[in-house]
Design a protein around this motif. Sequence first.
Motif, PDB file in Angstrom:
ATOM      1  N   THR A   1       3.584  18.535 116.970  1.00  0.00           N
ATOM      2  CA  THR A   1       4.233  17.869 115.844  1.00  0.00           C
ATOM      3  C   THR A   1       3.159  17.154 115.028  1.00  0.00           C
ATOM      4  O   THR A   1       2.014  17.028 115.463  1.00  0.00           O
ATOM      5  N   LEU A   2       3.557  16.662 113.838  1.00  0.00           N
ATOM      6  CA  LEU A   2       2.572  15.953 113.007  1.00  0.00           C
ATOM      7  C   LEU A   2       2.012  14.747 113.755  1.00  0.00           C
ATOM      8  O   LEU A   2       0.806  14.485 113.730  1.00  0.00           O
ATOM      9  N   ALA A   3       2.892  13.997 114.422  1.00  0.00           N
ATOM     10  CA  ALA A   3       2.428  12.811 115.148  1.00  0.00           C
ATOM     11  C   ALA A   3       1.436  13.207 116.243  1.00  0.00           C
ATOM     12  O   ALA A   3       0.398  12.560 116.416  1.00  0.00           O
ATOM     13  N   GLU A   4       1.738  14.296 116.948  1.00  0.00           N
ATOM     14  CA  GLU A   4       0.825  14.743 118.018  1.00  0.00           C
ATOM     15  C   GLU A   4      -0.514  15.203 117.438  1.00  0.00           C
ATOM     16  O   GLU A   4      -1.558  15.030 118.069  1.00  0.00           O
ATOM     17  N   ASN A   5      -0.475  15.785 116.233  1.00  0.00           N
ATOM     18  CA  ASN A   5      -1.710  16.178 115.566  1.00  0.00           C
ATOM     19  C   ASN A   5      -2.650  14.980 115.419  1.00  0.00           C
ATOM     20  O   ASN A   5      -3.845  15.098 115.609  1.00  0.00           O
ATOM     21  N   LEU A   6      -2.071  13.824 115.074  1.00  0.00           N
ATOM     22  CA  LEU A   6      -2.896  12.629 114.872  1.00  0.00           C
ATOM     23  C   LEU A   6      -3.354  12.007 116.188  1.00  0.00           C
ATOM     24  O   LEU A   6      -4.341  11.282 116.230  1.00  0.00           O
ATOM     25  N   ARG A   7      -2.608  12.289 117.248  1.00  0.00           N
ATOM     26  CA  ARG A   7      -3.001  11.740 118.564  1.00  0.00           C
ATOM     27  C   ARG A   7      -4.374  12.257 118.984  1.00  0.00           C
ATOM     28  O   ARG A   7      -5.118  11.563 119.668  1.00  0.00           O
ATOM     29  N   VAL A   8      -4.675  13.516 118.599  1.00  0.00           N
ATOM     30  CA  VAL A   8      -5.919  14.135 119.076  1.00  0.00           C
ATOM     31  C   VAL A   8      -7.142  13.293 118.696  1.00  0.00           C
ATOM     32  O   VAL A   8      -7.902  12.887 119.573  1.00  0.00           O
ATOM     33  N   PRO A   9      -7.359  12.989 117.391  1.00  0.00           N
ATOM     34  CA  PRO A   9      -8.528  12.166 117.072  1.00  0.00           C
ATOM     35  C   PRO A   9      -8.429  10.739 117.609  1.00  0.00           C
ATOM     36  O   PRO A   9      -9.457  10.128 117.925  1.00  0.00           O
ATOM     37  N   ILE A  10      -7.206  10.223 117.757  1.00  0.00           N
ATOM     38  CA  ILE A  10      -7.098   8.858 118.300  1.00  0.00           C
ATOM     39  C   ILE A  10      -7.556   8.855 119.756  1.00  0.00           C
ATOM     40  O   ILE A  10      -8.340   8.006 120.184  1.00  0.00           O
ATOM     41  N   LEU A  11      -7.091   9.856 120.521  1.00  0.00           N
ATOM     42  CA  LEU A  11      -7.455   9.921 121.939  1.00  0.00           C
ATOM     43  C   LEU A  11      -8.913  10.308 122.136  1.00  0.00           C
ATOM     44  O   LEU A  11      -9.576   9.834 123.056  1.00  0.00           O
TER      45      LEU A  11
END
Lengths: 242, 306
Positions: free
Chosen positions: A95-105
């Motif tokens: 999902t879009l939110a999960e897409n952003l999790r990648v660089p955060i993690l």
Amino acid sequence: MTSLLQVQGLGKRFGGFVALSDISFDVADGERLGLIGPNGSGKSTLVNCLCGTLRNESGEVRFAGHSLAGLNAHQRIRRGLARSFQLPRPFGTMTLAENLRVPILYAVQPRTGARVPDIDRRCTDLLGMVGLADKADRKPADLTQIEMRKLELARAMASEPRLLIADEAMAGLSHQEVDEILALLLRLNAEGVTIIMIEHIMRAVLAFSQRLVVLVAGRKIADGAPQDVVREPAVVEAYLGS
Amino acid sequence: MRGPGFVALLLLAAALVFGAARLVDNPYAFFAGYVVLQYVVLATAWNILGGYTGYVNFGTAAFFALGAYTTVALHKLTSLPLPAMMLAGGIVSGAVGIGTGYLTLRLRGTYFSIATLAMAVVVQTLITNWSFVGGSRGAYVVRPAEVMGLDYVQYLFLLMLALAVIAIATARTIERARIGTGFAAIRDDEVAAEANGVPTLRLKLIATALSGGLMGMAGAPLPYYVTYLDPASGFSLSYAVNTIAMPLIGGTSSWVGPVIGAVLLGTLQQVASVTISSALSLLIVGLLLVGFVIAAPRGIIGWFGK
């Protein structure tokens, strides 16, 4: 202002083809730099060399005072050097939110060495910044072209970069959509992010840039204030022919 | 559900499976159940690399047989208990996984798959020409009648059941952890993953090591199960085919998929072997795979939302 990015004598060849030769320029902390040049002039190759996707054969790239030699792309974004892709490359099954999790993690957490609290909230905030908050649970396939560009920028921003390289974030967008992205990039810059904009849309580049660097056939032919650069004979010739 | 709760539930399910097998009161239940469980482990292990990171491995048989041959070698040299041999087999196959990964992970898509197939041929050739573990003649392993008062086949069944629990718990942990997000990013777009901070090479090596290691552990008890092992059966292509077919039929996006696929296909094959013919069992796999690719490309779990 001090230099955030220093490029010194950078060269890259593919077999016998010289894609970049002896490129040198500095980008000051907080600056808005426009990078222009005709198709095939080496702009994307330069971005790839700066971000570690490609290795440059000669020359040096220094970021925040440290050499980036030998560092992979993932190590560079962890130091604060992020890029958006010319053609959006979202993670399709997320999902879009999960897409952003990648660089955060993988970029923010290793940099700070601590868990980012409330990641979900952070993702929603970032999506809200580009006007995609209500689509947080949708997949990239549901997005329009401009939304895809916005996701690309939001993902680059999720890594909390010091320098953002926006590689043709506006290509193919309508007049109004270009203004939207432009406003977004100006807001990011106002918040302290240094930005290199690579763009063909001259209206946007001139409105955005404090300084212009021009590449032609893998060489830097001009570097200076936008109004002056676009009048230089070499630049006019490269774009319009002599 | 939290990790410990899930493991407790898994253990409960495993206890029920073992109890049910004892209730059947037919030694064949353990023989057949062992094979199904072995495929649960293999399919789950394959999915860690193939489903999560998107690298399709055709070399399952090599990792599996390396585990089995580690046991053959250790059986000749030592008198270690079988669980220790399984650990050794896992380490050997995991190390080979890292080595193969280092050499081949720069290849993408079909090219990676071809390289793993080639690796399987190389390993099989080496084993076939290594007379210490029986070479092409094969190796005999005499197994004890019982262990701690438990019939040996039941003991093997129990070990494989425990390994299945470990494999499933590992897969589910990965899925929910940070590393699972990294794996998924690699599967979706490796260049973008690297550009977003994912250390792609390191994560891929972790995936090949875990996947190969679990396959090796699944193969380690094989010599005791069959009591005669030769390269042709240890490296049988059916291991590779089944191990790919099971996650694809069950669904690759979650740990449940390979388990469903392995139980369904594994059981079907056992039943077909007994009632019709053993040659038919691979035909069933082929037909089902074609059917699923056409009708349900996301596997059985694709039918249930997500």
